[in-house]
Enzyme design. Sequence first.
Site, mmCIF file in Angstrom:
data_model
loop_
_atom_site.group_PDB
_atom_site.id
_atom_site.type_symbol
_atom_site.label_atom_id
_atom_site.label_comp_id
_atom_site.label_asym_id
_atom_site.label_seq_id
_atom_site.Cartn_x
_atom_site.Cartn_y
_atom_site.Cartn_z
ATOM 1 N N GLU A 148 0.842 -1.198 0.000
ATOM 2 C CA GLU A 148 0.000 0.000 0.000
ATOM 3 C C GLU A 148 0.878 1.249 0.000
ATOM 4 O O GLU A 148 1.930 1.262 0.638
ATOM 5 C CB GLU A 148 -0.878 -0.032 1.266
ATOM 6 N N ASP B 176 0.126 5.387 0.632
ATOM 7 C CA ASP B 176 -0.982 6.252 1.058
ATOM 8 C C ASP B 176 -0.722 7.738 1.017
ATOM 9 O O ASP B 176 0.363 8.193 1.410
ATOM 10 C CB ASP B 176 -1.312 6.000 2.545
ATOM 11 N N GLU C 89 -3.378 10.545 2.806
ATOM 12 C CA GLU C 89 -4.679 10.728 3.461
ATOM 13 C C GLU C 89 -4.735 12.152 3.989
ATOM 14 O O GLU C 89 -3.737 12.651 4.499
ATOM 15 C CB GLU C 89 -4.848 9.761 4.639
#
Length: 309
Positions: A119, A121, A123
């Site tokens: 993953e 990310d 955010e």
Amino acid sequence: MANLRGLFLALAISLIALNLNSVEATFPENVYFTWGANQATISSNGEDLQLVLTNLSVKAPSPTLLTILASLGFSGSGIQSYNAYLFGSIEMLIKLVPGNSAGTVTAYYLSSTGDKHDEIDFEFLGNSSGDPYTVHTNVFAQGVGGKEQQFKLWFDPTADYHNYTIHWNPSEIVWFIDELPIRVFRNYESKGIGYPNKQGMWLYSSLWNADNWCTQGGRVKIDWSCAPFKAGLRNYRPRACRWYGQSSIYSCAVNASYNWWTSPVYSKLSYSQIGQMNWVRNNYIIYNYCTDYKRFNWNMPAECSLEQY
Ligand SMILES: *[C@@H]1O[C@H](CO)[C@@H](O)[C@H](O)[C@H]1NC(C)=O
Ligand SMILES: *[C@@H]1O[C@H](CO)[C@@H](O)[C@H](O)[C@H]1NC(C)=O
Ligand SMILES: *[C@@H]1O[C@H](CO)[C@@H](O)[C@H](O)[C@H]1NC(C)=O
Ligand SMILES: *[C@@H]1O[C@H](CO)[C@@H](O)[C@H](O)[C@H]1NC(C)=O
């Protein structure tokens, strides 16, 4: 001879077609709604997509039920890409929820599936009016994450669209904001540190209610009187290698001109990019797992003492 050249040309073109997704493709061609499709909207010939988070009680069969649903984040919306990718550049322009966005999270990330997932990310944690957003970054390799770094921004991310791009290649991952590198995670597999390079990842983006933890550790709740909350996504550009399963582990990583991300220019930041990244990090970093000595009881993750550019 001419036939041979024609054959090579056809081969080269089909390799490009195989690896590169149509770069200018629109949202409807590239992504589908995983939830909240009834609220989100697509406009501008498919180049704009609006994620929406509402207070569901408007359509409430039972206020209690809807309070529970809303608190679980069911009133938000989310998208996923049809294609998975291994290496390349994933680019999106984003305009974050304006005003009092406390308790909301706009997520924009790449992820594979399964319990040993990879993953990468971005955010965006909302905040009370006037207080700055937090940009949260992380990376997981084979299910292992815990490499959080957080930043404030040097502009108001709700006033206009800004460019959030992930460069990901066999040598490194670079998080860019408006073309400034803010973070690098290098491939140090040779030193036993996990790196995401064997699983295709899909693009996801969503807007949801995270007021149980997000704003100041959950102390600031969503103010539903400010709903619906809206985040704008624009010009999604996956200039990246399509994942077709195990064979892509080699074909997306091989050093060849049609795999532009393997070019030496992308294996390391330039001196001016290092300067830009230092400016961002010296002024805007607010959390770095590599300096959280208490959390790791002074046994810092190995990559923390290695060069990251
Ligand atoms: C949604 O809005 C209504 C009316 O504004 C309010 O009474 C209700 O408490 C809100 N629901 C939640 C989950 O906050
Ligand atoms: C967004 O940023 C990436 C990374 O710096 C860059 O390659 C791309 O050209 C930018 N896109 C736009 C529309 O400015
Ligand atoms: C919100 O703003 C406050 C005050 O500036 C700050 O302490 C906090 O870290 C900000 N971000 C979030 C996500 O709470
Ligand atoms: C990849 O190919 C380029 C151009 O031929 C070369 O300069 C570079 O050193 C190669 N990189 C690796 C890792 O082999």
